[in-house]
Design a protein around this motif. Structure first.
Motif, PDB file in Angstrom:
ATOM      1  N   MET A   1      21.277  38.693  34.307  1.00 10.64           N
ATOM      2  CA  MET A   1      22.234  39.658  34.874  1.00 10.64           C
ATOM      3  C   MET A   1      22.633  39.232  36.287  1.00 10.64           C
ATOM      4  SD  MET A   1      23.859  42.610  34.569  1.00 10.64           S
ATOM      5  CE  MET A   1      24.561  43.873  35.591  1.00 10.64           C
ATOM      6  N   ASN A   2      21.561  38.864  37.087  1.00 14.40           N
ATOM      7  CA  ASN A   2      21.828  38.463  38.456  1.00 14.40           C
ATOM      8  C   ASN A   2      22.656  37.187  38.512  1.00 14.40           C
ATOM      9  OD1 ASN A   2      21.367  39.578  40.970  1.00 14.40           O
ATOM     10  ND2 ASN A   2      19.977  37.914  41.503  1.00 14.40           N
ATOM     11  N   ASP A   3      22.339  36.250  37.586  1.00 12.77           N
ATOM     12  CA  ASP A   3      23.091  34.981  37.529  1.00 12.77           C
ATOM     13  C   ASP A   3      24.557  35.248  37.234  1.00 12.77           C
ATOM     14  OD1 ASP A   3      20.858  33.608  38.074  1.00 12.77           O
ATOM     15  OD2 ASP A   3      20.441  32.962  36.007  1.00 12.77           O
ATOM     16  N   ASN A   5      26.247  37.953  37.898  1.00 11.62           N
ATOM     17  CA  ASN A   5      26.870  38.536  39.089  1.00 11.62           C
ATOM     18  C   ASN A   5      27.159  37.481  40.151  1.00 11.62           C
ATOM     19  OD1 ASN A   5      26.959  41.115  38.119  1.00 11.62           O
ATOM     20  ND2 ASN A   5      24.985  41.715  39.002  1.00 11.62           N
ATOM     21  N   GLU A   6      26.174  36.579  40.322  1.00  8.11           N
ATOM     22  CA  GLU A   6      26.370  35.519  41.316  1.00  8.11           C
ATOM     23  C   GLU A   6      27.549  34.636  40.942  1.00  8.11           C
ATOM     24  OE1 GLU A   6      21.895  34.551  42.440  1.00  8.11           O
ATOM     25  OE2 GLU A   6      23.334  33.176  43.339  1.00  8.11           O
ATOM     26  N   LYS A   8      30.042  35.528  39.168  1.00  7.47           N
ATOM     27  CA  LYS A   8      31.262  36.324  39.347  1.00  7.47           C
ATOM     28  C   LYS A   8      31.734  36.263  40.807  1.00  7.47           C
ATOM     29  CE  LYS A   8      33.017  40.458  37.201  1.00  7.47           C
ATOM     30  NZ  LYS A   8      32.722  41.671  36.498  1.00  7.47           N
ATOM     31  N   LEU A   9      30.785  36.408  41.730  1.00 12.97           N
ATOM     32  CA  LEU A   9      31.140  36.347  43.154  1.00 12.97           C
ATOM     33  C   LEU A   9      31.672  34.968  43.533  1.00 12.97           C
ATOM     34  CD1 LEU A   9      28.526  38.297  45.304  1.00 12.97           C
ATOM     35  CD2 LEU A   9      30.906  38.828  44.882  1.00 12.97           C
ATOM     36  N   ILE A  12      35.168  34.647  42.333  1.00 12.82           N
ATOM     37  CA  ILE A  12      36.080  35.414  43.199  1.00 12.82           C
ATOM     38  C   ILE A  12      36.418  34.583  44.435  1.00 12.82           C
ATOM     39  CG2 ILE A  12      36.203  37.418  44.750  1.00 12.82           C
ATOM     40  CD1 ILE A  12      34.610  38.974  42.624  1.00 12.82           C
ATOM     41  N   LEU A  15      38.691  31.677  43.493  1.00 14.87           N
ATOM     42  CA  LEU A  15      40.057  32.152  43.211  1.00 14.87           C
ATOM     43  C   LEU A  15      40.788  32.477  44.517  1.00 14.87           C
ATOM     44  CD1 LEU A  15      42.123  32.937  41.071  1.00 14.87           C
ATOM     45  CD2 LEU A  15      41.073  35.183  40.931  1.00 14.87           C
ATOM     46  N   LYS A  16      40.060  33.069  45.458  1.00 18.09           N
ATOM     47  CA  LYS A  16      40.649  33.414  46.749  1.00 18.09           C
ATOM     48  C   LYS A  16      41.085  32.136  47.486  1.00 18.09           C
ATOM     49  CE  LYS A  16      39.901  37.394  49.575  1.00 18.09           C
ATOM     50  NZ  LYS A  16      38.997  38.252  50.284  1.00 18.09           N
ATOM     51  N   ASP A  18      41.856  29.358  46.120  1.00 14.34           N
ATOM     52  CA  ASP A  18      42.999  28.849  45.360  1.00 14.34           C
ATOM     53  C   ASP A  18      44.299  29.507  45.811  1.00 14.34           C
ATOM     54  OD1 ASP A  18      42.286  26.902  43.604  1.00 14.34           O
ATOM     55  OD2 ASP A  18      43.045  27.983  41.849  1.00 14.34           O
ATOM     56  N   VAL A  19      44.208  30.823  46.046  1.00 11.22           N
ATOM     57  CA  VAL A  19      45.386  31.574  46.496  1.00 11.22           C
ATOM     58  C   VAL A  19      45.808  31.088  47.878  1.00 11.22           C
ATOM     59  CG1 VAL A  19      46.247  33.861  47.127  1.00 11.22           C
ATOM     60  CG2 VAL A  19      44.809  33.595  45.122  1.00 11.22           C
ATOM     61  N   TYR A  20      44.819  30.904  48.786  1.00 11.02           N
ATOM     62  CA  TYR A  20      45.145  30.418  50.135  1.00 11.02           C
ATOM     63  C   TYR A  20      45.798  29.037  50.053  1.00 11.02           C
ATOM     64  CZ  TYR A  20      42.342  34.110  52.318  1.00 11.02           C
ATOM     65  OH  TYR A  20      41.860  35.320  52.735  1.00 11.02           O
TER      66      TYR A  20
END
Lengths: 207, 107
Positions: A1-3, A5-6, A8-9, A12, A15-16, A18-20
Protein backbone atom coordinates in the motif's frame (compact mmCIF):
# COMPACT_ATOMS: atom_id res chain seq x y z
CA UNK A 1 0.00 0.00 0.00
CA UNK A 2 2.80 2.36 1.02
CA UNK A 3 4.77 1.52 -2.14
CA UNK A 4 1.72 2.32 -4.26
CA UNK A 5 1.32 5.69 -2.54
CA UNK A 6 5.00 6.49 -2.93
CA UNK A 7 4.82 5.60 -6.61
CA UNK A 8 1.76 7.83 -6.95
CA UNK A 9 3.57 10.80 -5.42
CA UNK A 10 6.58 10.17 -7.67
CA UNK A 11 4.33 10.13 -10.72
CA UNK A 12 2.68 13.37 -9.65
CA UNK A 13 6.11 14.99 -9.30
CA UNK A 14 7.19 13.67 -12.72
CA UNK A 15 3.99 14.84 -14.40
CA UNK A 16 4.43 18.29 -12.85
CA UNK A 17 8.01 18.50 -14.17
CA UNK A 18 6.70 17.44 -17.58
CA UNK A 19 4.20 20.30 -17.52
CA UNK A 20 6.94 22.81 -16.58
CA UNK A 21 9.21 21.47 -19.31
CA UNK A 22 6.49 21.60 -21.97
CA UNK A 23 6.74 25.42 -22.06
CA UNK A 24 10.47 25.31 -22.90
CA UNK A 25 10.56 22.27 -25.18
CA UNK A 26 9.83 24.14 -28.42
CA UNK A 27 12.84 26.49 -28.40
CA UNK A 28 10.65 29.59 -28.82
CA UNK A 29 12.08 31.13 -25.65
CA UNK A 30 15.63 31.02 -27.04
CA UNK A 31 14.59 32.27 -30.47
CA UNK A 32 12.66 35.30 -29.18
CA UNK A 33 15.19 36.06 -26.43
CA UNK A 34 18.02 35.62 -28.94
CA UNK A 35 16.43 38.00 -31.46
CA UNK A 36 16.03 40.72 -28.81
CA UNK A 37 19.64 40.26 -27.59
CA UNK A 38 20.93 40.17 -31.16
CA UNK A 39 19.31 43.53 -32.00
CA UNK A 40 20.36 45.17 -28.72
CA UNK A 41 23.97 44.08 -29.40
CA UNK A 42 23.79 45.09 -33.05
CA UNK A 43 22.09 48.38 -32.13
CA UNK A 44 25.17 49.33 -30.16
CA UNK A 45 27.76 48.61 -32.82
CA UNK A 46 25.99 49.78 -35.99
CA UNK A 47 25.39 53.45 -34.96
CA UNK A 48 29.07 53.65 -33.96
CA UNK A 49 29.92 53.72 -37.65
CA UNK A 50 26.93 55.84 -38.71
CA UNK A 51 26.14 59.52 -38.02
CA UNK A 52 23.31 59.48 -35.46
CA UNK A 53 23.12 62.49 -33.07
CA UNK A 54 24.64 61.95 -29.61
CA UNK A 55 21.43 62.68 -27.66
CA UNK A 56 19.58 60.00 -29.62
CA UNK A 57 22.35 57.50 -28.88
CA UNK A 58 22.31 58.44 -25.19
CA UNK A 59 18.56 57.74 -25.00
CA UNK A 60 18.97 54.50 -26.93
CA UNK A 61 21.69 53.20 -24.62
CA UNK A 62 19.96 54.20 -21.41
CA UNK A 63 19.88 50.99 -19.42
CA UNK A 64 16.30 51.42 -18.26
CA UNK A 65 15.02 51.89 -21.81
CA UNK A 66 17.04 48.91 -23.02
CA UNK A 67 15.62 46.75 -20.25
CA UNK A 68 12.03 47.81 -21.01
CA UNK A 69 12.51 47.23 -24.75
CA UNK A 70 14.19 43.89 -24.01
CA UNK A 71 11.52 42.54 -21.67
CA UNK A 72 8.51 43.80 -23.66
CA UNK A 73 10.06 42.74 -26.96
CA UNK A 74 10.82 39.30 -25.61
CA UNK A 75 7.31 38.69 -24.22
CA UNK A 76 5.65 40.00 -27.36
CA UNK A 77 7.80 37.88 -29.69
CA UNK A 78 7.52 34.76 -27.55
CA UNK A 79 3.71 34.97 -27.51
CA UNK A 80 3.51 35.67 -31.25
CA UNK A 81 5.78 32.71 -32.09
CA UNK A 82 3.84 30.39 -29.79
CA UNK A 83 0.53 31.52 -31.30
CA UNK A 84 1.77 31.01 -34.83
CA UNK A 85 3.89 27.85 -34.62
CA UNK A 86 3.18 26.00 -31.38
CA UNK A 87 -0.26 26.29 -29.80
CA UNK A 88 -2.08 25.03 -32.89
CA UNK A 89 -0.15 21.76 -32.68
CA UNK A 90 0.32 21.19 -28.97
CA UNK A 91 -2.50 23.09 -27.32
CA UNK A 92 -2.40 26.37 -25.43
CA UNK A 93 -0.96 26.81 -21.96
CA UNK A 94 0.45 29.64 -19.86
CA UNK A 95 2.93 28.61 -17.16
CA UNK A 96 2.17 29.23 -13.52
CA UNK A 97 3.61 32.29 -11.77
CA UNK A 98 4.88 30.30 -8.82
CA UNK A 99 8.61 29.66 -8.79
CA UNK A 100 10.63 27.13 -6.80
CA UNK A 101 12.88 28.54 -4.05
CA UNK A 102 16.01 27.84 -6.17
CA UNK A 103 14.72 30.25 -8.82
CA UNK A 104 14.18 33.03 -6.29
CA UNK A 105 17.66 32.51 -4.81
CA UNK A 106 19.30 32.55 -8.27
CA UNK A 107 17.44 35.73 -9.26
CA UNK A 108 18.46 37.43 -6.02
CA UNK A 109 22.09 36.35 -6.54
CA UNK A 110 21.99 37.67 -10.12
CA UNK A 111 20.49 40.98 -9.02
CA UNK A 112 23.07 41.49 -6.25
CA UNK A 113 25.92 40.60 -8.59
CA UNK A 114 24.61 43.10 -11.15
CA UNK A 115 24.49 45.85 -8.51
CA UNK A 116 28.07 44.93 -7.52
CA UNK A 117 29.05 45.16 -11.19
CA UNK A 118 27.55 48.66 -11.46
CA UNK A 119 29.29 49.79 -8.27
CA UNK A 120 32.62 48.27 -9.32
CA UNK A 121 32.74 50.52 -12.40
CA UNK A 122 34.05 53.45 -10.34
CA UNK A 123 36.53 51.63 -8.16
CA UNK A 124 37.82 48.51 -9.88
CA UNK A 125 39.40 47.67 -13.26
CA UNK A 126 37.07 47.30 -16.24
CA UNK A 127 37.73 43.52 -16.38
CA UNK A 128 36.10 42.98 -12.96
CA UNK A 129 32.92 44.80 -14.03
CA UNK A 130 32.72 42.68 -17.18
CA UNK A 131 33.23 39.49 -15.20
CA UNK A 132 30.59 40.46 -12.62
CA UNK A 133 28.06 41.36 -15.34
CA UNK A 134 28.74 38.01 -17.00
CA UNK A 135 28.20 36.31 -13.65
CA UNK A 136 24.88 38.14 -13.20
CA UNK A 137 23.65 36.90 -16.62
CA UNK A 138 24.92 33.46 -15.68
CA UNK A 139 22.76 33.48 -12.54
CA UNK A 140 19.76 34.42 -14.69
CA UNK A 141 20.35 31.29 -16.78
CA UNK A 142 20.64 29.18 -13.60
CA UNK A 143 17.24 30.58 -12.54
CA UNK A 144 15.87 29.55 -15.94
CA UNK A 145 17.36 26.08 -15.47
CA UNK A 146 15.35 25.57 -12.28
CA UNK A 147 12.23 27.29 -13.60
CA UNK A 148 12.16 25.05 -16.67
CA UNK A 149 12.13 21.79 -14.69
CA UNK A 150 15.95 21.44 -14.96
CA UNK A 151 16.33 21.82 -18.73
CA UNK A 152 20.07 21.21 -19.14
CA UNK A 153 20.76 23.52 -22.08
CA UNK A 154 20.22 26.56 -19.83
CA UNK A 155 23.12 25.36 -17.67
CA UNK A 156 25.23 25.22 -20.84
CA UNK A 157 24.22 28.83 -21.58
CA UNK A 158 25.18 29.82 -18.04
CA UNK A 159 28.65 28.29 -18.51
CA UNK A 160 28.97 29.87 -21.97
CA UNK A 161 28.19 33.36 -20.60
CA UNK A 162 30.70 33.04 -17.79
CA UNK A 163 33.38 31.66 -20.13
CA UNK A 164 32.73 34.43 -22.63
CA UNK A 165 32.85 37.12 -19.94
CA UNK A 166 36.15 35.75 -18.62
CA UNK A 167 37.69 35.57 -22.09
CA UNK A 168 36.56 39.09 -23.02
CA UNK A 169 37.64 40.52 -19.65
CA UNK A 170 41.12 39.00 -20.10
CA UNK A 171 41.37 40.18 -23.71
CA UNK A 172 41.33 43.82 -22.61
CA UNK A 173 38.10 45.03 -24.31
CA UNK A 174 36.64 47.96 -22.33
CA UNK A 175 33.41 48.01 -20.32
CA UNK A 176 30.42 49.03 -22.41
CA UNK A 177 31.65 47.47 -25.65
CA UNK A 178 32.49 44.20 -23.89
CA UNK A 179 28.98 43.85 -22.43
CA UNK A 180 27.29 44.55 -25.77
CA UNK A 181 29.66 42.07 -27.40
CA UNK A 182 28.62 39.41 -24.85
CA UNK A 183 24.94 40.24 -25.43
CA UNK A 184 25.41 40.01 -29.20
CA UNK A 185 27.21 36.64 -29.06
CA UNK A 186 24.66 35.21 -26.59
CA UNK A 187 21.88 36.43 -28.88
CA UNK A 188 23.37 34.59 -31.87
CA UNK A 189 23.99 31.42 -29.82
CA UNK A 190 20.47 31.61 -28.43
CA UNK A 191 18.85 31.88 -31.88
CA UNK A 192 20.97 28.97 -33.12
CA UNK A 193 20.13 26.79 -30.11
CA UNK A 194 16.43 27.73 -30.35
CA UNK A 195 16.26 26.73 -34.01
CA UNK A 196 17.93 23.39 -33.25
CA UNK A 197 15.51 22.70 -30.39
CA UNK A 198 12.53 23.72 -32.56
CA UNK A 199 13.71 21.39 -35.35
CA UNK A 200 13.87 18.46 -32.93
CA UNK A 201 10.50 19.38 -31.42
CA UNK A 202 8.86 19.55 -34.84
CA UNK A 203 10.25 16.18 -35.91
CA UNK A 204 8.86 14.65 -32.70
CA UNK A 205 5.45 16.20 -33.36
CA UNK A 206 5.34 14.84 -36.91
CA UNK A 207 6.23 11.33 -35.67
CA UNK B 1 -3.70 3.60 17.97
CA UNK B 2 -1.32 4.38 15.11
CA UNK B 3 -3.41 2.25 12.76
CA UNK B 4 -6.46 4.30 13.67
CA UNK B 5 -4.62 7.51 12.82
CA UNK B 6 -3.56 6.13 9.45
CA UNK B 7 -7.13 5.08 8.70
CA UNK B 8 -8.27 8.59 9.62
CA UNK B 9 -5.76 10.06 7.15
CA UNK B 10 -6.82 7.64 4.43
CA UNK B 11 -10.46 8.59 4.92
CA UNK B 12 -9.44 12.25 4.74
CA UNK B 13 -8.11 11.71 1.20
CA UNK B 14 -10.74 13.17 -1.00
CA UNK B 15 -12.26 10.67 -3.42
CA UNK B 16 -12.83 13.21 -6.11
CA UNK B 17 -9.12 14.00 -6.18
CA UNK B 18 -7.89 10.46 -5.48
CA UNK B 19 -9.13 9.04 -8.81
CA UNK B 20 -5.97 8.73 -11.02
CA UNK B 21 -7.29 10.55 -14.12
CA UNK B 22 -8.64 13.47 -12.10
CA UNK B 23 -5.44 13.57 -10.07
CA UNK B 24 -3.47 13.81 -13.32
CA UNK B 25 -5.68 16.66 -14.55
CA UNK B 26 -5.31 18.54 -11.25
CA UNK B 27 -1.53 17.98 -11.30
CA UNK B 28 -1.28 19.43 -14.80
CA UNK B 29 -3.49 22.40 -13.99
CA UNK B 30 -1.53 23.08 -10.79
CA UNK B 31 1.58 23.66 -12.94
CA UNK B 32 -0.04 26.19 -15.29
CA UNK B 33 -1.97 29.44 -15.05
CA UNK B 34 -4.39 28.10 -17.68
CA UNK B 35 -4.44 25.46 -20.39
CA UNK B 36 -6.81 24.46 -23.16
CA UNK B 37 -8.43 21.09 -23.86
CA UNK B 38 -5.82 20.06 -26.49
CA UNK B 39 -2.95 20.68 -24.08
CA UNK B 40 -4.61 18.64 -21.33
CA UNK B 41 -5.37 15.87 -23.82
CA UNK B 42 -1.75 15.68 -24.97
CA UNK B 43 -0.08 15.79 -21.55
CA UNK B 44 -2.56 13.56 -19.70
CA UNK B 45 -2.77 10.98 -22.53
CA UNK B 46 -6.45 10.41 -21.69
CA UNK B 47 -9.07 9.88 -24.38
CA UNK B 48 -11.27 12.83 -25.40
CA UNK B 49 -14.38 11.34 -23.79
CA UNK B 50 -12.61 10.44 -20.56
CA UNK B 51 -10.99 13.82 -20.22
CA UNK B 52 -14.26 15.59 -20.91
CA UNK B 53 -16.15 13.57 -18.26
CA UNK B 54 -13.51 14.10 -15.58
CA UNK B 55 -13.26 17.81 -16.34
CA UNK B 56 -17.04 18.14 -15.97
CA UNK B 57 -16.88 16.42 -12.56
CA UNK B 58 -14.11 18.74 -11.42
CA UNK B 59 -16.06 21.73 -12.72
CA UNK B 60 -19.20 20.61 -10.87
CA UNK B 61 -17.17 20.36 -7.66
CA UNK B 62 -15.96 23.91 -8.19
CA UNK B 63 -12.33 22.82 -8.54
CA UNK B 64 -11.89 23.88 -12.15
CA UNK B 65 -12.90 27.04 -13.95
CA UNK B 66 -13.99 26.80 -17.60
CA UNK B 67 -13.71 29.65 -20.08
CA UNK B 68 -15.02 29.24 -23.62
CA UNK B 69 -13.76 31.57 -26.35
CA UNK B 70 -12.99 31.74 -30.06
CA UNK B 71 -9.53 31.92 -31.65
CA UNK B 72 -9.57 32.61 -35.40
CA UNK B 73 -13.28 31.66 -35.45
CA UNK B 74 -12.42 28.28 -33.89
CA UNK B 75 -13.86 27.37 -30.46
CA UNK B 76 -11.27 27.07 -27.72
CA UNK B 77 -11.98 25.98 -24.15
CA UNK B 78 -9.55 27.08 -21.47
CA UNK B 79 -9.35 25.55 -17.99
CA UNK B 80 -7.72 26.72 -14.79
CA UNK B 81 -7.73 25.65 -11.14
CA UNK B 82 -9.95 27.58 -8.75
CA UNK B 83 -8.77 28.47 -5.22
CA UNK B 84 -10.78 25.53 -3.86
CA UNK B 85 -9.27 23.21 -6.45
CA UNK B 86 -5.72 24.25 -5.57
CA UNK B 87 -6.46 23.81 -1.86
CA UNK B 88 -8.01 20.37 -2.39
CA UNK B 89 -4.99 19.29 -4.44
CA UNK B 90 -2.38 20.52 -1.91
CA UNK B 91 -4.38 19.06 1.00
CA UNK B 92 -4.49 15.74 -0.83
CA UNK B 93 -0.71 15.76 -1.34
CA UNK B 94 -0.10 16.66 2.31
CA UNK B 95 -2.32 13.78 3.47
CA UNK B 96 -0.54 11.34 1.17
CA UNK B 97 2.85 12.43 2.46
CA UNK B 98 1.61 12.06 6.04
CA UNK B 99 0.44 8.49 5.38
CA UNK B 100 3.75 7.54 3.76
CA UNK B 101 5.80 9.06 6.61
CA UNK B 102 3.74 7.26 9.27
CA UNK B 103 4.07 3.94 7.51
CA UNK B 104 7.82 4.42 7.18
CA UNK B 105 8.12 5.20 10.89
CA UNK B 106 6.21 2.02 11.74
CA UNK B 107 8.63 -0.06 9.70
Amino acid sequence: MNDVNEKKLENIQRLKEDVYKSWWRDGMFEISFGIVMFFIGLGYFVPKISFLPNTFLAILYSRVILMIIGVLGFFWLNRKFKEKYIWGKTGYSIPSNTSPIHVKISILAGFLTYILALLSRNFLPSGVTILLTGLAISFAYIALFFQSGKTKRFLAFSALTLGLATAIALSGVFYPQAIYLIIFIIGCASIFSGLMVYGKFRRKLIQ
Amino acid sequence: MKDKEIIKDIIALERLVHEPSRLAILTILSGVKEADFTFLLRISALTRGNLSVHLSKLEEAGYVNVNKRFINKMPNTVYNLTKEGRKAFTDYLKNMEKIIKRKKKEK
